[in-house]
Design a protein around this motif. Structure first.
Motif, PDB file in Angstrom:
ATOM      1  N   ASN A  12     -62.215  16.533 -37.854  1.00  0.00           N
ATOM      2  CA  ASN A  12     -61.109  16.754 -37.487  1.00  0.00           C
ATOM      3  C   ASN A  12     -60.192  15.957 -36.039  1.00  0.00           C
ATOM      4  N   PRO A  13     -59.940  15.099 -35.847  1.00  0.00           N
ATOM      5  CA  PRO A  13     -59.214  14.812 -34.517  1.00  0.00           C
ATOM      6  C   PRO A  13     -59.215  15.745 -33.655  1.00  0.00           C
ATOM      7  N   SER A  14     -58.053  16.778 -34.165  1.00  0.00           N
ATOM      8  CA  SER A  14     -57.051  17.545 -33.586  1.00  0.00           C
ATOM      9  C   SER A  14     -58.279  19.180 -33.673  1.00  0.00           C
ATOM     10  N   ASP A  15     -58.436  19.676 -34.657  1.00  0.00           N
ATOM     11  CA  ASP A  15     -59.564  20.480 -33.693  1.00  0.00           C
ATOM     12  C   ASP A  15     -60.269  20.322 -32.679  1.00  0.00           C
ATOM     13  N   GLN A  16     -61.606  18.499 -32.307  1.00  0.00           N
ATOM     14  CA  GLN A  16     -61.517  18.133 -31.762  1.00  0.00           C
ATOM     15  C   GLN A  16     -61.989  18.814 -30.387  1.00  0.00           C
ATOM     16  N   ARG A  17     -60.399  17.765 -30.161  1.00  0.00           N
ATOM     17  CA  ARG A  17     -59.130  18.110 -28.940  1.00  0.00           C
ATOM     18  C   ARG A  17     -59.501  19.665 -29.024  1.00  0.00           C
ATOM     19  N   ALA A  18     -58.978  20.902 -29.420  1.00  0.00           N
ATOM     20  CA  ALA A  18     -58.434  21.575 -29.472  1.00  0.00           C
ATOM     21  C   ALA A  18     -59.822  22.153 -28.768  1.00  0.00           C
ATOM     22  N   VAL A  19     -61.050  22.135 -29.029  1.00  0.00           N
ATOM     23  CA  VAL A  19     -62.842  22.722 -29.124  1.00  0.00           C
ATOM     24  C   VAL A  19     -62.742  22.067 -27.324  1.00  0.00           C
ATOM     25  N   ALA A  20     -62.446  21.119 -26.831  1.00  0.00           N
ATOM     26  CA  ALA A  20     -62.577  20.314 -25.742  1.00  0.00           C
ATOM     27  C   ALA A  20     -61.700  21.352 -24.999  1.00  0.00           C
ATOM     28  N   GLU A  21     -60.549  21.346 -24.835  1.00  0.00           N
ATOM     29  CA  GLU A  21     -60.147  21.845 -23.847  1.00  0.00           C
ATOM     30  C   GLU A  21     -60.264  23.218 -23.824  1.00  0.00           C
ATOM     31  N   ALA A  22     -61.047  24.147 -25.124  1.00  0.00           N
ATOM     32  CA  ALA A  22     -61.106  25.489 -24.535  1.00  0.00           C
ATOM     33  C   ALA A  22     -62.391  25.499 -24.333  1.00  0.00           C
ATOM     34  N   SER A  23     -63.564  23.878 -24.149  1.00  0.00           N
ATOM     35  CA  SER A  23     -64.554  24.837 -23.206  1.00  0.00           C
ATOM     36  C   SER A  23     -64.414  23.589 -22.466  1.00  0.00           C
ATOM     37  N   GLU A  24     -64.323  24.203 -21.158  1.00  0.00           N
ATOM     38  CA  GLU A  24     -65.087  22.807 -19.785  1.00  0.00           C
ATOM     39  C   GLU A  24     -66.507  22.676 -20.195  1.00  0.00           C
ATOM     40  N   ARG A  25     -67.286  23.055 -20.951  1.00  0.00           N
ATOM     41  CA  ARG A  25     -68.311  22.457 -20.459  1.00  0.00           C
ATOM     42  C   ARG A  25     -68.969  21.991 -21.343  1.00  0.00           C
ATOM     43  N   LEU A  26     -68.289  21.332 -22.544  1.00  0.00           N
ATOM     44  CA  LEU A  26     -68.240  20.632 -23.774  1.00  0.00           C
ATOM     45  C   LEU A  26     -68.008  19.436 -23.153  1.00  0.00           C
ATOM     46  N   GLY A  27     -68.523  18.335 -22.099  1.00  0.00           N
ATOM     47  CA  GLY A  27     -68.581  17.122 -21.795  1.00  0.00           C
ATOM     48  C   GLY A  27     -68.643  16.404 -23.141  1.00  0.00           C
ATOM     49  N   GLU A  28     -67.913  14.880 -22.091  1.00  0.00           N
ATOM     50  CA  GLU A  28     -68.159  13.962 -23.399  1.00  0.00           C
ATOM     51  C   GLU A  28     -68.538  13.519 -24.348  1.00  0.00           C
ATOM     52  N   ASP A  29     -70.096  13.768 -23.741  1.00  0.00           N
ATOM     53  CA  ASP A  29     -71.147  13.314 -24.474  1.00  0.00           C
ATOM     54  C   ASP A  29     -71.316  14.100 -25.471  1.00  0.00           C
ATOM     55  N   LEU A  30     -71.655  15.361 -25.391  1.00  0.00           N
ATOM     56  CA  LEU A  30     -71.270  16.535 -26.585  1.00  0.00           C
ATOM     57  C   LEU A  30     -70.450  16.685 -27.428  1.00  0.00           C
ATOM     58  N   MET A  31     -69.074  16.327 -27.202  1.00  0.00           N
ATOM     59  CA  MET A  31     -67.568  15.703 -27.844  1.00  0.00           C
ATOM     60  C   MET A  31     -67.762  15.052 -29.315  1.00  0.00           C
ATOM     61  N   ARG A  32     -68.746  13.288 -28.709  1.00  0.00           N
ATOM     62  CA  ARG A  32     -68.974  12.329 -29.444  1.00  0.00           C
ATOM     63  C   ARG A  32     -70.206  13.140 -30.103  1.00  0.00           C
ATOM     64  N   ASP A  33     -71.370  14.264 -30.242  1.00  0.00           N
ATOM     65  CA  ASP A  33     -71.799  14.770 -31.102  1.00  0.00           C
ATOM     66  C   ASP A  33     -71.843  15.181 -31.873  1.00  0.00           C
ATOM     67  N   LEU A  34     -70.386  15.613 -32.138  1.00  0.00           N
ATOM     68  CA  LEU A  34     -69.917  16.506 -33.086  1.00  0.00           C
ATOM     69  C   LEU A  34     -69.530  16.175 -34.316  1.00  0.00           C
ATOM     70  N   PRO A  35     -69.533  15.139 -34.648  1.00  0.00           N
ATOM     71  CA  PRO A  35     -68.824  14.425 -36.131  1.00  0.00           C
ATOM     72  C   PRO A  35     -70.126  13.901 -36.355  1.00  0.00           C
ATOM     73  N   GLY A  36     -71.412  14.068 -35.512  1.00  0.00           N
ATOM     74  CA  GLY A  36     -72.509  13.816 -36.533  1.00  0.00           C
ATOM     75  C   GLY A  36     -73.609  15.069 -36.609  1.00  0.00           C
ATOM     76  N   LEU A  37     -73.856  15.933 -36.440  1.00  0.00           N
ATOM     77  CA  LEU A  37     -74.343  16.881 -36.384  1.00  0.00           C
ATOM     78  C   LEU A  37     -74.333  17.281 -38.031  1.00  0.00           C
ATOM     79  N   ASN A  38     -75.959  17.784 -38.637  1.00  0.00           N
ATOM     80  CA  ASN A  38     -76.246  18.586 -40.449  1.00  0.00           C
ATOM     81  C   ASN A  38     -75.477  19.677 -39.856  1.00  0.00           C
ATOM     82  N   VAL A  39     -75.378  19.854 -41.647  1.00  0.00           N
ATOM     83  CA  VAL A  39     -74.630  21.039 -42.132  1.00  0.00           C
ATOM     84  C   VAL A  39     -76.237  21.958 -40.881  1.00  0.00           C
TER      85      VAL A  39
END
Ligand SMILES: Nc1ncnc2c1ncn2[C@@H]1O[C@H](COP(=O)(O)OP(=O)(O)OP(=O)(O)O)[C@@H](O)[C@H]1O
Length: 531
Positions: free
Chosen positions: A445-472
């Motif tokens: 969910n994009p708004s959840d991704q944004r909220a995570v990015a705002e809360a975590s300075e350490r989560l760079g753009e690369d890792l952000m992009r990986d969020l939807p591709g993670l498996n269970v």
């Protein structure tokens, strides 16, 4: 240092201390997430020396000039027939850092000097990678293994929990499972923990996957409220205690809130206050209050109508037998040194859960603040967005104040939060940003991704992009829990899950058997013959 370094490429074009690209081979290129090693010269403790820098492949691209998108298929076929193969493979990599020692502790430092085009890139040896993701003895807990190298275990820094942790993922991605792994490790370390469990997800923590007791069973306590919808039978389990709240301890405001009476219904709320005034000094129950309201509603006029309305709201509360004559004591029952106490709040309405969470957390905080309880306490709050909602949601809860206090001040007094949520955009941004470490599983969910990015300075753009591709069961971990951000496959639990996905195929088979329904497998020919 590493005798068998295997070269997999060379740095090309522009390279910075943070990132670079390298050309590699088609046959044997390092895949995305793979770890590579690049040598650099850095000033360490005042001396310039060669350091081994750990880097991670963030992307892989193959390119060709001959196979151009401007050509038509026939031309491409001719190039193929002529045996032309000019494709090369490029990997993008980000720098994770090099290990150095500071005050006897291993730390990761980022290089300050650029890597140079032409420098060789090696596959990082397992032992080198392990050094980054392990901690000595009791300083680390094993969370799983690297997604890109399953033979390399990943440990979390125990000291990293000092600055609170958020576990974030969409539903079904493996949040409770991951928290279960953390609780297993905390049990092993003899930690004291309290789990706010609105869905009875952790009630089997005292049992292994086959429902047998394990070596830490005696240190798991389950506090079951009488309305619990958790699918377990207390008589078959160990250490199940009743979780109740003494009704006469509730203020008139608490009662109105739990009964769902809006704040602006001041007259109805007053009726409750008046009824409670008549009961003051007695050890009354909810039935006594209902009795008073009933008496009041028999009089005439508006007062009677308000009392009647209060009665109708409160009568619904009666079914929550959690409100009885006794309050389960945090000090004497719930908070036990070296024990994990699971508070099963399932089956209660939101307001009752909120009331219980606020009183329990306030008492835990008080006991640590005053020094009455001598050990650090870990507090897991599942469904945290329900207890500490975002300001934008305009919902107010009783527990948000104490959760925010613990988030801001708890670490000074040894109360450490593990906030768990599937809706990071719905949780209070202050509480979330106080969590210095994040364990993030799949989020689409994009708004959840944004909220995570705002809360975590350490989560760079690369890792952000990986969020939807993670498996269970795969998680990105950033913050003080690890020396460098890491993508982990969370290890298997040895304890039994409470809220695992049901096996629908097996459940339907059982239903067919119990209902004596014939099951028939259709084959293609059967279907055709029926047509
Ligand atoms: N690391 C893992 N290894 C093996 N199975 C896993 C792992 N993580 C999760 N699972 C499985 O995936 C399913 C969902 O996991 P879990 O219940 O922890 O998800 P969740 O994010 O907490 O979902 P919800 O928000 O609905 O509670 C479960 O059946 C669980 O067994």
């Amino acid at each position: 240092m590493y005798s068998s370094l295997r070269q997999v490429g060379r740095i090309v074009e522009e390279a910075t201390p943070e990132s670079f690209i390298f050309v590699t081979t088609k046959q044997d290129h390092p895949p995305k997430y793979e770890y590579v090693l690049v040598k650099s010269r850095e000033v360490v403790a005042g001396e310039e020396r060669e350091v081994d820098v750990l880097c991670q492949v963030t992307g892989v691209v193959s390119r060709s000039d001959a196979y151009s998108s401007r050509l038509d298929l026939e031309s491409l076929e001719r190039i193929h027939e002529a045996g032309i193969d000019d494709a090369n493979l490029l990997c993008a990599a980000r720098t994770l850092g090099y290990l150095a020692e500071e005050d006897g502790r291993k730390v990761v430092l980022m290089p300050r000097r650029a890597f140079f085009p032409g420098n060789p890139v090696y596959l990082a040896p397992d032992d080198f990678v392990r050094e980054f993701f392990s901690y000595p003895g009791e300083e680390g807990i094993r969370i799983g293994s690297l997604v890109s190298r399953r033979n390399v275990d990943v440990y979390l820094s125990v000291n990293g929990f000092r600055r609170h942790v958020a576990v974030i993922a969409q539903t079904g991605a493996g949040k409770s499972y991951t928290v279960g792994v953390i609780l297993e490790e905390l049990l092993r370390l003899g930690a004291t923990a309290v789990v706010i469990d609105p869905h009875a997800d952790y009630v089997f923590l005292s049992r292994d996957r086959d429902m047998r007791r394990h070596e830490y069973s005696d240190r798991v306590l389950v506090f079951r409220n009488p309305n619990s919808t958790g699918r377990y039978d207390p008589s078959q389990m160990d250490n199940v205690h009743e979780l109740t709240v003494k009704f006469s301890d509730l203020s008139a405001e608490d009662v109105a809130r739990i009964a769902g009476i809006p704040e602006k219904w001041t007259n109805v709320r007053k009726a409750i206050r008046d009824a409670l005034d008549k009961l003051r000094g007695r050890d009354y129950t909810i039935d006594d209050l209902l009795g008073e309201l009933e008496k009041m509603s028999r009089g005439g006029g508006k007062e009677a109508a308000y009392a009647s309305s209060a009665y109708n709201h409160l009568v619904k509360l009666r079914k929550f037998s959690v409100f009885g004559r006794y309050t389960t004591s945090v000090k004497d029952e719930i908070l036990k040194p070296g024990h994990v106490s699971v508070l099963d709040l399932s089956g209660l309405n939101d307001a009752s859960q909120d009331y219980i969470v606020s009183t329990v957390l306030e008492e835990i905080y008080r006991l640590r603040y005053s020094g009455e309880f001598r050990y650090p306490v870990f507090v897991v709050v599942e469904e945290a967005h329900r207890f500490v909602p975002s300001k934008a949601s305009k919902r107010s809860t009783m527990s948000s104040e104490i959760i925010n206090t613990i988030a801001a001040e708890g670490r000074k007094f040894g109360v450490f939060l593990i906030l768990v949520t599937q809706r990071p955009s719905k949780i209070d941004a202050d509480a979330l940003s106080q969590c210095n470490s994040q364990i993030i599983l799949r989020i689409t969910n994009p708004s959840d991704q944004r909220a995570v990015a705002e809360a975590s300075e350490r989560l760079g753009e690369d890792l952000m992009r990986d969020l939807p591709g993670l498996n269970v069961g795969e998680a990105i971990i950033v913050g003080e829990l690890t020396r460098v951000p890491v993508v982990v496959k969370v290890r298997r639990r040895f304890t039994r899950e409470g809220g695992a996905d049901i096996d629908l195929v097996a459940e339907l088979r059982r239903a067919r058997e119990e209902l004596s329904l014939a099951s028939r497998t259709y084959r293609g020919e059967d279907l055709l013959s029926e047509v």
